[in-house]
Write an enzyme that holds these catalytic residues in place. Structure first.
Site, PDB file in Angstrom:
ATOM      1  N   SER A  65     -23.069 -87.799  64.558  1.00  0.00           N
ATOM      2  CA  SER A  65     -23.920 -87.706  63.343  1.00  0.00           C
ATOM      3  C   SER A  65     -24.377 -88.943  62.796  1.00  0.00           C
ATOM      4  O   SER A  65     -23.639 -90.133  62.959  1.00  0.00           O
ATOM      5  CB  SER A  65     -23.042 -87.117  62.185  1.00  0.00           C
ATOM      6  OG  SER A  65     -23.811 -87.037  61.042  1.00  0.00           O
ATOM      7  N   TYR A  71     -15.973 -85.640  57.184  1.00  0.00           N
ATOM      8  CA  TYR A  71     -16.791 -85.389  58.155  1.00  0.00           C
ATOM      9  C   TYR A  71     -17.277 -86.683  58.977  1.00  0.00           C
ATOM     10  O   TYR A  71     -17.121 -86.455  60.386  1.00  0.00           O
ATOM     11  CB  TYR A  71     -18.190 -84.910  57.580  1.00  0.00           C
ATOM     12  CG  TYR A  71     -19.341 -84.580  58.346  1.00  0.00           C
ATOM     13  CD1 TYR A  71     -19.272 -83.350  59.294  1.00  0.00           C
ATOM     14  CD2 TYR A  71     -20.455 -85.325  58.621  1.00  0.00           C
ATOM     15  CE1 TYR A  71     -20.184 -83.159  60.305  1.00  0.00           C
ATOM     16  CE2 TYR A  71     -21.434 -85.002  59.385  1.00  0.00           C
ATOM     17  CZ  TYR A  71     -21.367 -83.918  60.344  1.00  0.00           C
ATOM     18  OH  TYR A  71     -22.478 -83.534  61.072  1.00  0.00           O
TER      19      TYR A  71
HETATM   20  N1  NAD Z   1     -28.155 -80.448  60.666  1.00  0.00           N
HETATM   21  C1  NAD Z   1     -27.910 -81.624  60.760  1.00  0.00           C
HETATM   22  O1  NAD Z   1     -28.647 -82.366  59.768  1.00  0.00           O
HETATM   23  C2  NAD Z   1     -26.929 -82.283  61.351  1.00  0.00           C
HETATM   24  C3  NAD Z   1     -26.955 -83.850  61.525  1.00  0.00           C
HETATM   25  C4  NAD Z   1     -25.998 -84.486  62.269  1.00  0.00           C
HETATM   26  C5  NAD Z   1     -25.129 -83.853  63.168  1.00  0.00           C
HETATM   27  N2  NAD Z   1     -25.163 -82.557  63.016  1.00  0.00           N
HETATM   28  C6  NAD Z   1     -24.261 -81.936  64.041  1.00  0.00           C
HETATM   29  O2  NAD Z   1     -24.956 -81.090  65.061  1.00  0.00           O
HETATM   30  C7  NAD Z   1     -24.154 -80.019  65.422  1.00  0.00           C
HETATM   31  C8  NAD Z   1     -24.711 -78.740  65.278  1.00  0.00           C
HETATM   32  O3  NAD Z   1     -25.001 -78.586  63.751  1.00  0.00           O
HETATM   33  P1  NAD Z   1     -26.338 -77.643  63.225  1.00  0.00           P
HETATM   34  O4  NAD Z   1     -27.106 -78.457  62.476  1.00  0.00           O
HETATM   35  O5  NAD Z   1     -26.892 -77.048  64.391  1.00  0.00           O
HETATM   36  O6  NAD Z   1     -25.426 -76.482  62.488  1.00  0.00           O
HETATM   37  P2  NAD Z   1     -25.444 -75.078  62.567  1.00  0.00           P
HETATM   38  O7  NAD Z   1     -24.653 -74.657  61.487  1.00  0.00           O
HETATM   39  O8  NAD Z   1     -26.798 -74.418  62.654  1.00  0.00           O
HETATM   40  O9  NAD Z   1     -24.890 -74.506  64.071  1.00  0.00           O
HETATM   41  C9  NAD Z   1     -23.346 -74.695  64.205  1.00  0.00           C
HETATM   42  C10 NAD Z   1     -22.965 -73.749  65.230  1.00  0.00           C
HETATM   43  O10 NAD Z   1     -21.557 -73.850  65.715  1.00  0.00           O
HETATM   44  C11 NAD Z   1     -20.853 -72.792  65.699  1.00  0.00           C
HETATM   45  N3  NAD Z   1     -19.490 -72.866  65.229  1.00  0.00           N
HETATM   46  C12 NAD Z   1     -18.894 -73.485  64.367  1.00  0.00           C
HETATM   47  N4  NAD Z   1     -17.665 -73.520  64.254  1.00  0.00           N
HETATM   48  C13 NAD Z   1     -17.304 -73.297  65.769  1.00  0.00           C
HETATM   49  C14 NAD Z   1     -16.326 -73.178  66.211  1.00  0.00           C
HETATM   50  N5  NAD Z   1     -14.977 -73.423  65.951  1.00  0.00           N
HETATM   51  N6  NAD Z   1     -16.294 -72.728  67.650  1.00  0.00           N
HETATM   52  C15 NAD Z   1     -17.429 -72.489  68.305  1.00  0.00           C
HETATM   53  N7  NAD Z   1     -18.750 -72.612  67.563  1.00  0.00           N
HETATM   54  C16 NAD Z   1     -18.436 -72.967  66.278  1.00  0.00           C
HETATM   55  C17 NAD Z   1     -21.474 -71.872  64.457  1.00  0.00           C
HETATM   56  O11 NAD Z   1     -21.077 -70.500  64.436  1.00  0.00           O
HETATM   57  C18 NAD Z   1     -23.109 -72.133  64.552  1.00  0.00           C
HETATM   58  O12 NAD Z   1     -23.744 -71.240  65.615  1.00  0.00           O
HETATM   59  C19 NAD Z   1     -22.834 -80.184  64.502  1.00  0.00           C
HETATM   60  O13 NAD Z   1     -21.829 -80.764  65.113  1.00  0.00           O
HETATM   61  C20 NAD Z   1     -23.021 -80.961  63.199  1.00  0.00           C
HETATM   62  O14 NAD Z   1     -22.225 -81.689  62.720  1.00  0.00           O
HETATM   63  C21 NAD Z   1     -25.988 -81.922  62.352  1.00  0.00           C
END
Ligand code: NAD
Length: 266
Positions: A147, A160
């Protein structure tokens, strides 16, 4: 001239994507399938993952969904075994699933620490371990998701951020450990991306997004980017396509920042 389709093509490659039911993972699964990969989606949201897989199939792609909690090692191993059992190997492992958490480190509860580390750190490590075992000496590409939080010290994001800093470190160390097997290990450090993850605080009682609060959030996040942009899931998926395909054969152990320039000191 280069054949760009061939360079970025993933025909007959086998990919696993965790977190494939939503946001970045969903977009990654769809882009890899569009490039020709056979994709297995793992997610705790079994219904969401099945719907994404069905959507890929409806477009002529190949995809399966497996209910997976990445914090449980046997479930991650079963997810990877589904890919190898169905399609004979594993070429691409995308460890995308992760969860947010908020609160000051000084008041952090141990149970919350264990929960978030269990998913963001252990889950990512389990995915890497299962992928390395499946890839063996045939090589492959592992893509983890950290992230933009690794570059900043933001109050209330300490837990986080530390889990994502751990993801970057394990990515770099693994890259050195498995490079001789032809396995590349890279990580994304996405900037603010409009997904369920970022919009969870912007919901109204009926579950719909509060448009006014969304607009205010987007405006404040745009100010962090020299480009004045907030990211979309596809911005990360294009980067994953690069890292999954052979065009990135010289790249390993790197942290890739598609973040609108937000973390440049300015
Ligand atoms: N959206 C942002 O701004 C952002 C920024 C930096 C990093 N990230 C990272 O990107 C990744 C995806 O995030 P996103 O924004 O697509 O979020 P999101 O919430 O849209 O998707 C996350 C998915 O992970 C699944 N999940 C959660 N816990 C789980 C588990 N224990 N086992 C299996 N699946 C699980 C959820 O059901 C969901 O489908 C994450 O690792 C997040 O930390 C997101």
């Amino acid at each position: 001239m280069h054949d760009i389709r061939e360079a970025f093509g993933l025909d007959a490659r086998v990919a696993v994507v965790t977190g494939g039911a939503s946001g970045i993972g969903r977009s990654v699964a769809e882009v890899l399938a569009s490039a020709g990969a056979r994709v297995v989606l793992g997610d705790v949201d079994a219904q969401g993952a099945s719907e994404v897989a069905a959507g890929i199939q409806a477009q002529g792609g190949e995809a399966l969904a497996v209910k997976t909690d990445i914090s449980q090692r046997p479930e991650v191993e079963a997810l990877v075994e589904c890919a190898t059992g169905e399609w004979g190997g594993l070429d691409i492992m995308c460890n995308v699933a992760g969860i947010p958490t908020n609160g000051p480190l000084g008041e952090l509860d141990e149970a919350e620490f264990d929960r978030v580390v269990g998913i963001n750190v252990k889950g990512t490590l389990f995915g890497c371990q299962a992928a390395i075992a499946a890839m063996g000496s045939r090589g492959g590409s592992i893509i983890n998701v950290a992230s933009g939080a690794i570059d900043l010290a933001v109050p209330n994001y300490g837990l986080y951020a530390l889990t994502k800093a751990a993801v970057t470190q394990l990515t770099q160390t693994l890259a050195v450990e498995v490079g001789s097997q032809g396995i590349r290990v890279n990580a994304l450090a996405p900037g603010v991306t409009l997904t369920e993850f970022t919009q969870r605080h912007l919901k109204q009682a009926d579950g719909s997004i509060d448009q006014q609060r969304l607009d205010a959030f987007v405006e404040s996040m745009q100010k962090m980017s020299p480009l004045g942009l907030v990211g979309e899931a596809i911005d990360q998926a294009w980067l994953v396509l690069y890292l999954a395909s052979d065009v990135s054969r010289f790249c390993t152990g790197q942290i890739w920042r598609a973040n609108g320039g937000a973390t440049i000191p300015h």
